[in-house]
Structure formats: C-alpha cells, structure tokens
Design an enzyme around this catalytic site. Structure first.
Site, short mmCIF file in Angstrom:
data_model
loop_
_atom_site.label_atom_id
_atom_site.label_comp_id
_atom_site.label_asym_id
_atom_site.label_seq_id
_atom_site.Cartn_x
_atom_site.Cartn_y
_atom_site.Cartn_z
N ARG A 176 -5.52 -2.41 9.08
CA ARG A 176 -5.45 -3.87 8.97
C ARG A 176 -5.64 -4.50 10.35
O ARG A 176 -6.63 -4.19 11.00
CB ARG A 176 -4.10 -4.27 8.36
CG ARG A 176 -4.16 -5.45 7.43
CD ARG A 176 -2.78 -5.75 6.93
NE ARG A 176 -2.41 -4.90 5.83
CZ ARG A 176 -2.68 -5.17 4.55
NH1 ARG A 176 -3.30 -6.28 4.24
NH2 ARG A 176 -2.33 -4.36 3.60
N GLY A 220 0.84 -1.21 0.00
CA GLY A 220 0.00 0.00 0.00
C GLY A 220 0.87 1.25 0.00
O GLY A 220 1.86 1.32 0.73
N THR A 255 4.37 2.68 5.49
CA THR A 255 2.98 2.20 5.61
C THR A 255 2.23 3.10 6.59
O THR A 255 2.79 3.48 7.62
CB THR A 255 2.91 0.73 6.10
OG1 THR A 255 1.56 0.45 6.53
CG2 THR A 255 3.83 0.44 7.27
N ASP A 272 -0.01 2.13 8.43
CA ASP A 272 -0.49 1.32 9.56
C ASP A 272 0.38 1.43 10.80
O ASP A 272 -0.09 1.15 11.90
CB ASP A 272 -0.55 -0.16 9.16
CG ASP A 272 -1.55 -0.42 8.03
OD1 ASP A 272 -2.42 0.43 7.81
OD2 ASP A 272 -1.43 -1.48 7.38
N ASP A 284 2.48 -0.59 11.80
CA ASP A 284 2.40 -1.89 12.49
C ASP A 284 3.73 -2.64 12.52
O ASP A 284 3.79 -3.75 13.04
CB ASP A 284 1.30 -2.76 11.85
CG ASP A 284 1.52 -2.96 10.36
OD1 ASP A 284 2.37 -2.27 9.77
OD2 ASP A 284 0.82 -3.80 9.77
N ASP A 328 5.04 -4.93 5.93
CA ASP A 328 5.55 -6.26 6.29
C ASP A 328 5.70 -7.22 5.11
O ASP A 328 6.69 -7.94 5.02
CB ASP A 328 4.74 -6.87 7.45
CG ASP A 328 3.26 -7.04 7.14
OD1 ASP A 328 2.80 -6.52 6.10
OD2 ASP A 328 2.58 -7.70 7.94
N ARG A 359 0.98 -5.15 -5.10
CA ARG A 359 1.08 -6.27 -4.17
C ARG A 359 1.28 -7.49 -5.07
O ARG A 359 0.34 -7.97 -5.69
CB ARG A 359 -0.21 -6.42 -3.36
CG ARG A 359 -0.53 -5.19 -2.49
CD ARG A 359 -1.67 -5.50 -1.54
NE ARG A 359 -2.25 -4.32 -0.94
CZ ARG A 359 -1.75 -3.68 0.14
NH1 ARG A 359 -0.64 -4.11 0.68
NH2 ARG A 359 -2.36 -2.62 0.63
O1 F6P Z 1 -1.48 -1.55 4.71
C1 F6P Z 1 -2.04 -0.32 4.35
C2 F6P Z 1 -3.52 -0.45 4.13
O2 F6P Z 1 -4.02 0.83 3.79
C3 F6P Z 1 -4.32 -1.06 5.27
O3 F6P Z 1 -4.56 -0.14 6.31
C4 F6P Z 1 -5.56 -1.51 4.56
O4 F6P Z 1 -6.20 -2.56 5.25
C5 F6P Z 1 -5.02 -1.99 3.25
O5 F6P Z 1 -3.78 -1.32 3.05
C6 F6P Z 1 -5.92 -1.73 2.07
O6 F6P Z 1 -5.31 -2.27 0.96
P1 F6P Z 1 -5.76 -2.03 -0.54
O7 F6P Z 1 -5.26 -0.70 -0.96
O8 F6P Z 1 -5.11 -3.13 -1.29
O9 F6P Z 1 -7.25 -2.07 -0.55
#
Ligand code: F6P
Length: 322
Positions: free
Chosen positions: A174, A14, A128, A130, A132, A106, A75
């Site tokens: 997440r 992300g 990120t 997050d 995390d 991660d 991803r």
């Molecule tokens: O890891 C970053 C994040 O924004 C999370 O907070 C969220 O759950 C996820 O990515 C959303 O991913 P995507 O952009 O693939 O929908």
C-alpha cells in the site's frame, strides 16, 4: 460466583499468514483461563450479521500452520458509519461478549477504537503483511511475505540471468515501502523503489546500463506498489534505456502460504498477550513487539503515524547493490 469471561476474536482487512495462529492462541488462552472463546466470522461484516459462534479447543486444532484466516475476513464499509458501529456494539452485548480481540491492520484498528469509545473492551493484534502499523517492530504476516518474495525473486533471477534481462518486480505494501525495502535487501535487488524516498527514472536507467557495461547478466528492480507500478515503470524504462524490460507483479501470492516459524511464534505470543490484557481489564490498546518483548500502546498511536522506513537499511541496500 463471578461470571466467566467471554472473549470474542475476529480477523479483518487483508488476510496475513499467521492470523490462524493468533486466533488459536486467543481461543486456547481464553479457555485456559476458564473463559469462553467466541469466533466472529468475516470480520466486522460478519459481526453485523450476527455470525458469531463459540469455539472450543478442537475448533482451532490443525490451524497453526495454515495461511489465511479460517474465520474469514472482510473490508466492511457498513461498519464505518456510526449506526453500523452502534449495531456492532449491540450484537456483541447480545452475545454476552466481555472482551474482543481484533486482528488486522489500520482500518481494523480504527473500527476497534470506535468500539472502545462506546464501552466495548477491545484489544488489537497487528495482522498485516504491510508492517505499516506503529507501536510494533513488526506485524504478523510480514516475515512470511518477505520469504515468499525472496523465493520468487530468486526464481526470477535464474531466468533473468539466463536471458540477460532486466526485470521489474512489483510488491504490495500500500503506501508503505517496508516490504519492498526488506525483501529487496534480503534478495539482493539491484534497485529498490519505495514511496517514502523520491526516485528518478534516469537513475534507474543509469543503474541498469551501468550494470550492463560492467558485464552484469541481469538487473532486478523491486518496486513497492506505492512507488511505481511495474508495467508503467517497465515501459518508461525500456523507452529510456533502449533495452527490453520484463515485469512480474507478485500480487496476492504474497498474502498466502503457510506462516513462517517467526510469524507462528509472534502470533502465538500476541494472542496470549491480548487475552491477558483483556482479563486484566485493559482496553483500547494494540499489542506490539518491541526489543523481543510483547508490549502495548493506545490503539490510535498504532494507526495515526506509520511505521517509519529505516533509512539505514535503504542506504545499506544501495551500498550492497553493485
Ligand atoms: O493491506 C494488505 C494489502 O495486501 C496491501 O499490501 C494491498 O495494497 C492490499 O492489501 C490489497 O487489498 P485487496 O486484497 O483488497 O486487493
């Protein structure tokens, strides 16, 4: 004559505000050390396609204050099978890459560790929203996302107060509640739900009804996506309280926008640190921030355990939410 270092950079997973500032720092630090900077487009997916190009000083001009990542991100599922990783190693070698900087979360770090185990010199930078990852007090993009959520919550509060309504605001993160907790504390939420701490619908309902009984004009509940989704929670809460509950899902708005000054500085420092580490021959490490200094830890330490939720902040938020 010694070979010039050739340092590649990619962004993965992300996107997060400040990634561009980190790329700029990697590129300019590399060139400043008489090396050659190389950009890999679209993360590991682009690497597997050989989407690699040299970057000069001007290529990163005008990027410091821009959200997203101008290199693009992805991803990649292909990269996570051994054949894909071996292919990535081969493509880096074909491009003469002597060191790689991976900016991401991660999943990106797991890929970086696989490259390291196959002999690629690699350093991770935590990018990120997050926050995390372990091994760092904070990650690039977290501060900007918090500010975005605070701004949105203030706007929601204006209308909630006018109509005397209860709102559930769902934020990302997440499996982590760090965004919800810190945004909730910073925006004076009446209730914060995080996946790390069990919660009961009855208590949320008591908080809303207690506030109304005390003459409160509104209630703002911030829920981490890992704790409860806004629509389900609002439906259950409305049924239990007999009181209308509105929802806002902030979604990807939290990932966009110009990075805060904090994130720009953090990204600039981490980018330079990563290049210095590679030039000094270090690999398999993640850059972090501890007590205002940039530090390093082994890549797996950053993703095998997660950044713990500070219980004292959670208790403080509850004490202040009256
Ligand atoms: O890891 C970053 C994040 O924004 C999370 O907070 C969220 O759950 C996820 O990515 C959303 O991913 P995507 O952009 O693939 O929908």
């Amino acid at each position: 004559m010694a070979e010039r270092p050739r340092i590649a950079v990619l962004t993965s997973g992300g996107d997060a505000p400040g990634m561009n500032a980190a790329i700029r720092s990697v590129v300019r630090t590399t060139i400043g050390a008489d090396g050659v900077a190389v950009g890999v487009k679209h993360g590991y997916e682009g690497l597997l396609k050989g989407d690699v190009q040299e970057l000069n000083l001007g290529d990163v001009g005008g990027k410091l204050d821009r959200g997203g990542t101008f290199l693009g991100t992805s991803r990649s599922e292909r990269f996570f099978d051994p054949a894909g990783i071996d292919e990535g190693v081969a493509i880096l070698a074909e491009n003469g890459v002597t060191g790689l900087v991976v900016i991401g979360g991660d999943g990106s770090y797991r890929g970086a560790q696989e490259l390291h185990l196959r002999g690629v010199k690699v350093v991770g930078i935590p990018g990120t929203i997050d926050n995390d990852l372990d091994g760092t007090d904070t990650t690039i993009g977290f501060d900007t996302a918090l500010n975005t959520i605070c701004d949105a919550t203030s706007k929601v509060r204006d209308t909630a107060s006018s109509h005397e309504r209860t709102f559930v605001i769902e934020v990302m993160g997440r499996a982590s509640g760090l965004i919800a907790l810190q945004a909730g504390l910073a925006s004076g939420a009446d209730c914060i739900l995080v996946p790390e701490i069990p919660w009961r619908l009855e208590d949320v309902c008591d908080m809303v009804m207690g506030g109304i009984a005390r003459g409160k004009k509104h209630s703002i509940i911030i829920t981490a996506e890992g704790a409860a989704h806004a629509f389900g929670l609002a439906t259950d809460l409305a049924a239990m309280c007999g009181h209308e509950v509105r929802t806002v899902v902030l979604g990807h708005i939290q990932r966009g926008g110009s990075p805060s000054a904090f994130d720009r500085i953090l990204a600039s420092r981490m980018g330079a640190h990563a290049v210095d580490a590679l030039l000094a021959g270090r690999s398999g490490v993640a850059v972090g921030l501890r007590h205002a200094s940039t530090v390093e830890c082994p890549l797996p330490d950053a993703y095998t355990s997660h950044h713990p939720l500070p219980r004292d902040l959670y208790d403080l938020a509850n004490t202040l939410a009256k």
